[in-house]
Enzyme design. Structure first.
Site, PDB file in Angstrom:
ATOM      1  CE1 TYR A 106     -44.388 -71.653 -47.829  1.00  0.00           C
ATOM      2  CE2 TYR A 106     -44.587 -70.637 -49.992  1.00  0.00           C
ATOM      3  CZ  TYR A 106     -44.940 -70.688 -48.661  1.00  0.00           C
ATOM      4  OH  TYR A 106     -45.846 -69.784 -48.154  1.00  0.00           O
ATOM      5  CD  GLN A 135     -45.020 -61.379 -45.536  1.00  0.00           C
ATOM      6  OE1 GLN A 135     -43.797 -61.221 -45.476  1.00  0.00           O
ATOM      7  NE2 GLN A 135     -45.615 -62.458 -45.020  1.00  0.00           N
ATOM      8  CG  ASP A 197     -50.395 -66.157 -43.154  1.00  0.00           C
ATOM      9  OD1 ASP A 197     -49.997 -65.016 -42.911  1.00  0.00           O
ATOM     10  OD2 ASP A 197     -49.685 -66.999 -43.715  1.00  0.00           O
ATOM     11  CD  GLU A 439     -44.140 -70.899 -37.640  1.00  0.00           C
ATOM     12  OE1 GLU A 439     -44.697 -70.362 -38.616  1.00  0.00           O
ATOM     13  OE2 GLU A 439     -44.051 -72.141 -37.509  1.00  0.00           O
TER      14      GLU A 439
END
Length: 475
Positions: A106, A135, A197, A439
């Site tokens: 990642y 967040q 994002d 997702e």
């Protein structure tokens, strides 16, 4: 797991009565349960073993709500693990890294953030590697819902007593360090912080950010996802630049030599400073949750209620735009509203004490031409259907997300739009099941995008199914 192939639009959700409906709900519940059980790592849940192999902050909040329908003990552990990585200044980092995961799985990886060293002066934990940004503050709401799912287990383990000080410190961090506008609202310093994002809302503020060279980073997300679904390389270059600058300043939020609160020059040495309505709506709802927690613990809930009232006043006063029928983001570097219409502007429906005319306008906007909820779309898209940057496939530039629609459903129900809330709940269940717990999905066709077997999609399904079976429980 790579992005899925096209699917047909979701079929109607399981009904609410009859043997077939019960069987359909049971199969959906079993499938959602398998997703969460497969993504559990022993102390927390990954959003996806491929795209997101660590613990994410707001993911864990939504995941805990769903886990509470399977195992209240595991749901409590989910939040406790996240809070165990909290910094001394109160911030909850947006990623808690698993040291067993290879660095190249990642990006940005722990060796990029270097939290334990770069963030040491502001209280990053020495034994845990995390990111340095945050967040949306949905955690107190999640903690309260987890408690409500099994008060006996929560009380026996003193769950609320353990998490309450950490949650109040988290809100205290936002209050002390992120009020760059000077009227109480929390600001975000990076497009990843509000969770949406690559929303078109960030295009204009990001134009002034010089991107990091493309040769300075390698995107692991494109190994597991379709590039057409993901942010562009230019977006990523700017994200990396902002994160690098923040890290190199030791993750300090304010500029002590410029201690002022003005839209023209916020007291922050950051290239990106935005007030986001969704981020602040979650903060308000979580203040109400902290009031409920305080009352349960025999403490005074009034400070939390007062902060919720003050934040609501500031939210309406600063970010409500009646001509748009929507809450808009506010760019503090220029002192101007961001005209793009995003689903973040509908999230204040979560706030219980909105003025009636604001609620009425939001309900019209939700079903109108820009979001089409219940008419041209089954699920609320992440961005204006008529917007210049709408893209039904690309991340937060149009697709519908299940956690956001779960929040919209709660907001509709809270403000009395019960039939519309019921329709949205059924659409969430149908689309989640038909898409393989995607997702995110195309808001018009239900086509799965991103990865599948996604944890918060499965989690909100479990919560909605539980509330469908026990309508008296609506929370």
């Amino acid at each position: 797991m790579t992005a899925t192939t096209a699917t047909t639009p979701p079929s109607p959700a399981p009904g609410t009565s009859g043997t077939g409906a019960r069987t359909g709900r049971r199969a959906l519940r079993d499938a959602a349960s398998r997703v969460l059980l497969a993504n559990w790592t022993g102390a927390s849940t990954v959003p996806s073993h491929t795209l997101y192999p660590h613990q994410w902050s707001w993911d864990s909040a939504f995941i805990a709500v769903g886990l509470s329908r399977l195992s209240p003990r595991r749901a409590q552990r989910e939040l406790e693990t996240l809070l165990g990585a909290q910094w001394d200044d109160g911030r909850i980092p947006h990623i808690v890294f698993n040291p067993a995961v290879p660095l190249d799985a990642y990006f940005p990886s722990p060796d990029f953030w270097r939290s334990s060293t770069a963030g040491a002066a502001v209280g990053a934990p020495p034994g845990i590697e995390t990111s340095g940004i945050v967040q949306p503050p949905v955690h107190a709401l999640a903690a309260w819902l987890v408690h409500e799912s099994d008060p006996e287990s929560s009380g026996r383990r003193r769950f609320l007593e353990r998490v309450y000080p950490r949650l109040t410190a988290w809100h205290g961090y936002l209050r002390a360090n992120r009020d760059f506008g000077g009227e109480g609202l929390a600001s975000v310093l990076h497009p990843w912080e509000p969770g949406m994002d690559n929303s078109p809302c960030w295009d204009r503020p990001l134009e002034r950010v010089e991107p990091a060279p493309a040769t300075s980073f390698r995107r692991a997300d494109l190994t597991h996802g379709d590039a057409a679904d993901r942010p562009t390389d230019l977006d990523y270059g700017r994200y990396v630049r902002l994160a690098t600058d923040y890290r190199d300043r030791g993750y300090t939020d304010t500029d002590t030599d410029n201690d002022t609160h003005t839209d023209a020059g916020p007291r922050a040495p950051h290239g990106f400073v935005v007030e986001d309505p969704g981020f602040n709506a979650f903060l308000i709802v979580s203040e109400h949750a902290l009031a409920a927690i305080a009352l349960t613990l025999g403490q005074d809930p009034e400070p939390h209620r007062e902060r919720a009232r003050a934040l609501t006043t500031a939210l309406v006063g600063r970010l409500w735009h009646p001509e748009a029928g929507l809450f808009l983001c506010h760019d503090l570097r220029t002192g101007t509203p961001i005209e793009e219409k995003s689903v973040t502007g509908l999230l204040p429906l979560l706030v219980p004490d909105l003025p009636g005319h604001v609620v009425a306008a939001l309900l019209r906007t939700a079903s109108g031409e820009h979001f089409g909820l219940g008419s041209t779309t089954a699920l609320a898209p992440s961005y204006d259907l008529r917007g210049r940057s709408f893209d039904a496939s690309r991340y937060w530039r149009g697709p519908a997300w299940f956690n956001i629609n779960w929040a919209v459903e709660r907001g509709l129900r809270q403000h009395g739009a019960l039939a519309r809330a019921d329709d949205l709940r059924q659409a969430i269940l149908a689309s989640a099941g038909a898409s393989g717990f995607a997702e995110y999905v195309d808001p018009r066709t239900g086509r799965a995008r991103g990865t599948t077997d996604f944890s918060w999609t499965a989690a909100v399904v479990l919560d909605l199914l539980a509330r469908t079976e026990d309508p008296g429980e609506e929370r």
